[in-house]
Scaffold this motif. Structure first.
Motif, PDB file in Angstrom:
ATOM      1  N   ASP A 129       0.828  -1.212   0.000  1.00 56.53           N
ATOM      2  CA  ASP A 129       0.000   0.000   0.000  1.00 56.53           C
ATOM      3  C   ASP A 129       0.859   1.257   0.000  1.00 56.53           C
ATOM      4  O   ASP A 129       0.603   2.212  -0.737  1.00 56.53           O
ATOM      5  CB  ASP A 129      -0.932   0.008   1.214  1.00 56.53           C
ATOM      6  CG  ASP A 129      -2.024  -1.047   1.129  1.00 56.53           C
ATOM      7  OD1 ASP A 129      -2.238  -1.576   0.019  1.00 56.53           O
ATOM      8  OD2 ASP A 129      -2.641  -1.354   2.169  1.00 56.53           O
ATOM      9  N   ARG A 139      -4.028   1.339  -5.395  1.00 52.73           N
ATOM     10  CA  ARG A 139      -3.712   0.137  -4.639  1.00 52.73           C
ATOM     11  C   ARG A 139      -4.328  -1.090  -5.313  1.00 52.73           C
ATOM     12  O   ARG A 139      -5.441  -1.031  -5.834  1.00 52.73           O
ATOM     13  CB  ARG A 139      -4.267   0.241  -3.222  1.00 52.73           C
ATOM     14  CG  ARG A 139      -3.605   1.287  -2.351  1.00 52.73           C
ATOM     15  CD  ARG A 139      -4.201   1.240  -0.952  1.00 52.73           C
ATOM     16  NE  ARG A 139      -3.590   2.234  -0.072  1.00 52.73           N
ATOM     17  CZ  ARG A 139      -3.910   2.389   1.205  1.00 52.73           C
ATOM     18  NH1 ARG A 139      -4.841   1.604   1.743  1.00 52.73           N
ATOM     19  NH2 ARG A 139      -3.320   3.308   1.937  1.00 52.73           N
ATOM     20  N   SER A 141      -6.413  -4.412  -5.565  1.00 48.57           N
ATOM     21  CA  SER A 141      -7.546  -4.926  -4.779  1.00 48.57           C
ATOM     22  C   SER A 141      -7.225  -6.293  -4.187  1.00 48.57           C
ATOM     23  O   SER A 141      -7.894  -6.739  -3.257  1.00 48.57           O
ATOM     24  CB  SER A 141      -8.786  -5.026  -5.651  1.00 48.57           C
ATOM     25  OG  SER A 141      -8.560  -5.901  -6.747  1.00 48.57           O
ATOM     26  N   ALA A 142      -6.187  -6.959  -4.718  1.00 48.35           N
ATOM     27  CA  ALA A 142      -5.799  -8.269  -4.205  1.00 48.35           C
ATOM     28  C   ALA A 142      -4.331  -8.514  -4.543  1.00 48.35           C
ATOM     29  O   ALA A 142      -3.793  -7.961  -5.504  1.00 48.35           O
ATOM     30  CB  ALA A 142      -6.671  -9.376  -4.810  1.00 48.35           C
ATOM     31  N   SER A 160     -15.094  -6.185 -13.764  1.00 49.92           N
ATOM     32  CA  SER A 160     -14.657  -5.770 -12.423  1.00 49.92           C
ATOM     33  C   SER A 160     -13.310  -5.079 -12.447  1.00 49.92           C
ATOM     34  O   SER A 160     -13.012  -4.253 -11.589  1.00 49.92           O
ATOM     35  CB  SER A 160     -14.597  -6.996 -11.499  1.00 49.92           C
ATOM     36  OG  SER A 160     -13.685  -7.948 -11.997  1.00 49.92           O
ATOM     37  N   LYS A 166     -10.316  -2.477 -10.751  1.00 46.39           N
ATOM     38  CA  LYS A 166      -9.809  -3.395  -9.743  1.00 46.39           C
ATOM     39  C   LYS A 166      -8.593  -4.107 -10.308  1.00 46.39           C
ATOM     40  O   LYS A 166      -8.683  -4.793 -11.318  1.00 46.39           O
ATOM     41  CB  LYS A 166     -10.889  -4.399  -9.337  1.00 46.39           C
ATOM     42  CG  LYS A 166     -12.009  -3.790  -8.512  1.00 46.39           C
ATOM     43  CD  LYS A 166     -12.955  -4.855  -7.997  1.00 46.39           C
ATOM     44  CE  LYS A 166     -14.030  -4.247  -7.101  1.00 46.39           C
ATOM     45  NZ  LYS A 166     -14.961  -5.290  -6.579  1.00 46.39           N
TER      46      LYS A 166
END
Length: 334
Positions: A129, A139, A141-142, A160, A166
């Motif tokens: 982050d 950032r 998302s995963a 998405s 994302k």
């Protein structure tokens, strides 16, 4: 425990604090953005050429079915008339099926990367982050991990990811286990450089997806192709063999045309991908410095050689019914 505390200290103090202030974002040339638009437009045009080719085959088949029915009136032999009418009609329909199939064929997934949990890896997520903020990138998302000697930035999906923005950061465990913290930071900063490119990354996603689709259309074979081959080699009725043989030749010809489109798309997309990688390297150099970024770039080919050597060792171990407990550690020892 001491080792874990040491790693925590290195990451938290030597890197998290250094990443508190945002880095100066490299500028993207307007000419480069214009080239990206042109490249993406060309790549989108290539599948339209393929769809137009399907339309030509479909129209030719329909025209034959409607206009050549009169052949039964002009040819005395009913069998000869049937062959002259049915064979082109059957070949055209088979070609249309084989050409439409890739448009709806699902993509094969070799394996699924493992998604990390923020609660289980708080330090890694905090570091990622902070690094994304320092670079000026959104950032992820995963964060996923896999067994490749690579790291990658990608969209979570068409809707998405591409639309909702994302993003997924994937880190190969052999890469992470074989690099210093500085080198790994340079790698992740490089991937965040892709995140920061935003519009360019979207165009790259479209271009790469089209290129991968063309490769599947040209090279991938399935049960339909095997059925066509079996119809030729099984020694059945000569009429069925003739239809299958002509259909196979026409399918081969259509794939040669698609191969030409694929090669054109590959060379066109190289213009964009090369510049994107260069820009991402500039982000990496801004975070860790030019010398550390160079060390990372030199380290990756060395690790690729080590990875290939490890795979060779795995082949031998598998023949002896043995497997290593830890592939990243095996690569790190090479």
């Amino acid at each position: 425990m001491a080792s874990g505390t040491s790693v925590d200290s290195v990451l938290r103090h030597a890197y998290l604090r250094q990443l508190e202030s945002p880095r100066k974002r490299p500028r993207t040339s307007p000419i480069y953005l214009a080239v990206l638009v042109v490249v993406t437009g060309v790549m989108i045009l290539l599948p339209l050429v393929y769809i137009a080719l399907i339309g030509v085959v479909a129209y030719a088949t329909w025209w034959h079915a409607v206009n050549d029915i009169a052949i039964f009136e002009s040819v005395r032999s009913v069998r000869a008339a049937a062959v002259a009418y049915v064979v082109p009609l059957a070949v055209g329909m088979i070609m249309i099926l084989f050409m439409i199939k890739p448009l709806f064929a699902p993509r094969r997934i070799r394996y699924a990367p493992q998604a990390l949990n923020r609660k289980d890896e708080p330090l890694l997520f905090a570091f990622v982050d902070r690094l994304s903020e320092s670079v000026g990138a959104p950032r992820p998302s995963a964060i996923h991990i896999d067994m490749d000697m690579n790291a990658s930035a990608s969209f979570a999906g068409v809707f998405s990811g591409l639309i909702a923005n994302k993003l997924i950061l994937t880190i190969g465990l052999p890469l992470a286990a074989s690099m210093s913290v500085t080198q790994l930071t340079a790698v992740i900063a490089h991937e965040f450089g892709h995140f920061a490119q935003r519009s360019a990354m979207r165009m790259s996603y479209i271009t790469r997806s089209i290129s991968e689709w063309f490769a599947r259309v040209v090279y991938e074979r399935d049960g339909w192709d095997e059925t066509l081959d079996n119809a030729i080699s099984d020694g059945g009725h000569w009429g069925i063999q003739l239809i299958a043989l002509i259909a196979k030749l026409n399918v081969w010809l259509s794939r040669r045309i698609l191969w030409v489109l694929m090669v054109i798309g590959h060379f066109v997309s190289m213009v964009m991908s090369r510049q994107m990688e260069y820009d991402a390297d500039r982000y990496s150099a801004c975070v860790v410095g030019t010398r550390s970024a160079q060390d990372m770039l030199r380290r990756i080919p060395e690790l690729s050689i080590a990875m290939n050597a490890s795979y060779s060792q795995l082949d031998q171990a598998w023949a002896e019914r043995r497997l290593p407990d830890n592939l990243p550690a095996l690569v790190n020892k090479r």
